[in-house]
Motif scaffolding. Structure first.
Motif, PDB file in Angstrom:
ATOM      1  N   ILE A 144      -1.512   2.332   9.583  1.00  0.00           N
ATOM      2  CA  ILE A 144      -1.326   0.991   9.056  1.00  0.00           C
ATOM      3  C   ILE A 144      -2.493   0.667   8.140  1.00  0.00           C
ATOM      4  CG2 ILE A 144      -1.112  -1.454   9.616  1.00  0.00           C
ATOM      5  CD1 ILE A 144       0.076  -0.690  12.266  1.00  0.00           C
ATOM      6  N   LYS A 145      -2.202   0.384   6.890  1.00  0.00           N
ATOM      7  CA  LYS A 145      -3.242   0.155   5.902  1.00  0.00           C
ATOM      8  C   LYS A 145      -3.439  -1.347   5.670  1.00  0.00           C
ATOM      9  CE  LYS A 145      -3.515   4.600   5.227  1.00  0.00           C
ATOM     10  NZ  LYS A 145      -4.672   5.370   5.731  1.00  0.00           N
ATOM     11  N   ALA A 146      -4.675  -1.704   5.403  1.00  0.00           N
ATOM     12  CA  ALA A 146      -4.970  -3.097   5.073  1.00  0.00           C
ATOM     13  C   ALA A 146      -4.338  -3.447   3.730  1.00  0.00           C
ATOM     14  CB  ALA A 146      -6.482  -3.298   5.002  1.00  0.00           C
ATOM     15  N   PRO A 147      -3.825  -4.667   3.574  1.00  0.00           N
ATOM     16  CA  PRO A 147      -3.240  -5.056   2.286  1.00  0.00           C
ATOM     17  C   PRO A 147      -4.313  -5.094   1.204  1.00  0.00           C
ATOM     18  CG  PRO A 147      -3.457  -6.944   3.745  1.00  0.00           C
ATOM     19  CD  PRO A 147      -3.769  -5.739   4.568  1.00  0.00           C
ATOM     20  N   VAL A 148      -3.904  -4.789  -0.013  1.00  0.00           N
ATOM     21  CA  VAL A 148      -4.830  -4.778  -1.154  1.00  0.00           C
ATOM     22  C   VAL A 148      -4.441  -5.911  -2.097  1.00  0.00           C
ATOM     23  CG1 VAL A 148      -5.691  -3.462  -3.111  1.00  0.00           C
ATOM     24  CG2 VAL A 148      -5.173  -2.296  -0.952  1.00  0.00           C
ATOM     25  N   LEU A 188       0.905 -13.931   1.232  1.00  0.00           N
ATOM     26  CA  LEU A 188       1.737 -13.947   2.442  1.00  0.00           C
ATOM     27  C   LEU A 188       2.540 -12.657   2.559  1.00  0.00           C
ATOM     28  CD1 LEU A 188       3.095 -17.631   2.498  1.00  0.00           C
ATOM     29  CD2 LEU A 188       1.062 -16.709   3.594  1.00  0.00           C
ATOM     30  N   ARG A 189       3.102 -12.219   1.441  1.00  0.00           N
ATOM     31  CA  ARG A 189       3.865 -10.966   1.461  1.00  0.00           C
ATOM     32  C   ARG A 189       2.952  -9.788   1.790  1.00  0.00           C
ATOM     33  NH1 ARG A 189       6.283 -13.112  -3.183  1.00  0.00           N
ATOM     34  NH2 ARG A 189       5.024 -11.747  -4.513  1.00  0.00           N
ATOM     35  N   GLY A 190       1.740  -9.807   1.231  1.00  0.00           N
ATOM     36  CA  GLY A 190       0.809  -8.711   1.487  1.00  0.00           C
ATOM     37  C   GLY A 190       0.478  -8.563   2.963  1.00  0.00           C
ATOM     38  N   PHE A 191       0.350  -9.702   3.641  1.00  0.00           N
ATOM     39  CA  PHE A 191       0.062  -9.673   5.075  1.00  0.00           C
ATOM     40  C   PHE A 191       1.329  -9.549   5.923  1.00  0.00           C
ATOM     41  CE2 PHE A 191      -4.024 -12.028   4.017  1.00  0.00           C
ATOM     42  CZ  PHE A 191      -4.855 -10.977   4.385  1.00  0.00           C
ATOM     43  N   TRP A 206      -8.136  -8.063   9.437  1.00  0.00           N
ATOM     44  CA  TRP A 206      -8.518  -7.029   8.479  1.00  0.00           C
ATOM     45  C   TRP A 206      -9.899  -7.262   7.879  1.00  0.00           C
ATOM     46  CZ3 TRP A 206      -5.889  -2.796   8.795  1.00  0.00           C
ATOM     47  CH2 TRP A 206      -4.539  -2.822   9.142  1.00  0.00           C
ATOM     48  N   GLY A 207     -10.578  -8.320   8.301  1.00  0.00           N
ATOM     49  CA  GLY A 207     -11.934  -8.548   7.831  1.00  0.00           C
ATOM     50  C   GLY A 207     -12.045  -9.309   6.529  1.00  0.00           C
ATOM     51  N   TYR A 208     -10.934  -9.809   6.005  1.00  0.00           N
ATOM     52  CA  TYR A 208     -10.986 -10.550   4.748  1.00  0.00           C
ATOM     53  C   TYR A 208     -11.677 -11.891   4.918  1.00  0.00           C
ATOM     54  CZ  TYR A 208      -7.931  -7.318   2.254  1.00  0.00           C
ATOM     55  OH  TYR A 208      -7.405  -6.217   1.631  1.00  0.00           O
ATOM     56  N   ASP A 209     -11.748 -12.419   6.154  1.00  0.00           N
ATOM     57  CA  ASP A 209     -12.403 -13.700   6.370  1.00  0.00           C
ATOM     58  C   ASP A 209     -13.923 -13.588   6.248  1.00  0.00           C
ATOM     59  OD1 ASP A 209     -12.546 -12.126   8.649  1.00  0.00           O
ATOM     60  OD2 ASP A 209     -12.589 -13.834  10.015  1.00  0.00           O
TER      61      ASP A 209
END
Length: 216
Positions: A144-148, A188-191, A206-209
């Motif tokens: 499972i990859k983090a969204p870009v 929203l779609r990315g997540f 995913w650490g984006y925060d």
């Protein structure tokens, strides 16, 4: 500050209106009332500057889960806090899993409600400690990859996580309302989620925060 209160009991709405005046010390809180979901949806459509919805779980025309789903589809940027007369952990976990920004029981104190709403308005999710699900100890699958996201989407995401409305993001980044909506929809779609609240949870996962905003 503009809040939509949805409850079928006039006395409850009146009490909430009074309590909500203590939400922000430096500004007036405008409270709009709806006795059912049908009226709530009409008011949400005619007041695009709403900051939050306080929604009773048990309403005569629709339950909280169904109403939450409709709010999520029509107004994904609008945080919805569920207010319930039932202190049921199962209900709390279900509404939070479906994208509610918070869950508060009617048996709680006014200060608890205000604390919860301030937390939600700051971009976080609130639930009483006793209703929080046990941590998931299962490891995330390595495939499972983090969204870009693009640099601009990252800027929008950081403001979104900071509790900014679409209008605030538009002003801060000098973008049109439509462009901001498109970026939020892409995020929203990315997540793989439907609401801003769910996006905030995924961003934390995913650490984006913790990422610093990208410079313009």
């Amino acid at each position: 500050m503009k809040i939509l209160v949805v409850d079928d009991h006039a006395l409850v709405r009146a009490g909430l209106c009074q309590v909500l005046q203590g939400l922000a010390a430096d500004e007036v809180t405008e409270v709009i009332e709806a006795p059912d979901c049908a009226r709530a949806f009409e008011l949400a459509a005619s007041h695009p500057d709403l900051d939050l919805v306080l929604l009773d779980y048990h309403l005569p025309d629709m339950n909280g889960l169904a109403a939450l789903s409709i709010f999520g589809e029509r107004h994904p940027e609008l945080p919805v806090v569920i207010l319930s007369g039932s202190a049921n952990p199962s209900i709390a976990q279900r509404v939070l899993a479906q994208g509610a920004a918070g869950f508060v029981t009617k048996s709680g104190l006014s200060d608890e409600l205000l604390h919860a709403l301030r937390q939600v308005l700051s971009g976080e999710v609130y639930s009483p400690a006793e209703f929080r699900p046990a941590p998931n100890t299962e490891s995330t699958s390595s495939d499972i990859k983090a969204p870009v996201f693009t640099p601009r989407q990252l800027e929008v995401l950081q403001l979104l996580l900071g509790g900014c409305s679409n209008r605030d993001i538009s002003e801060q980044l000098s973008l049109s309302d439509e462009t901001v909506k498109n970026h939020v929809s892409s995020i929203l779609r990315g997540f793989g989620v439907k609401t801003r609240t769910q996006a905030a949870l995924e961003a934390g996962r995913w650490g984006y925060d913790k990422a610093a905003p990208v410079g313009r």
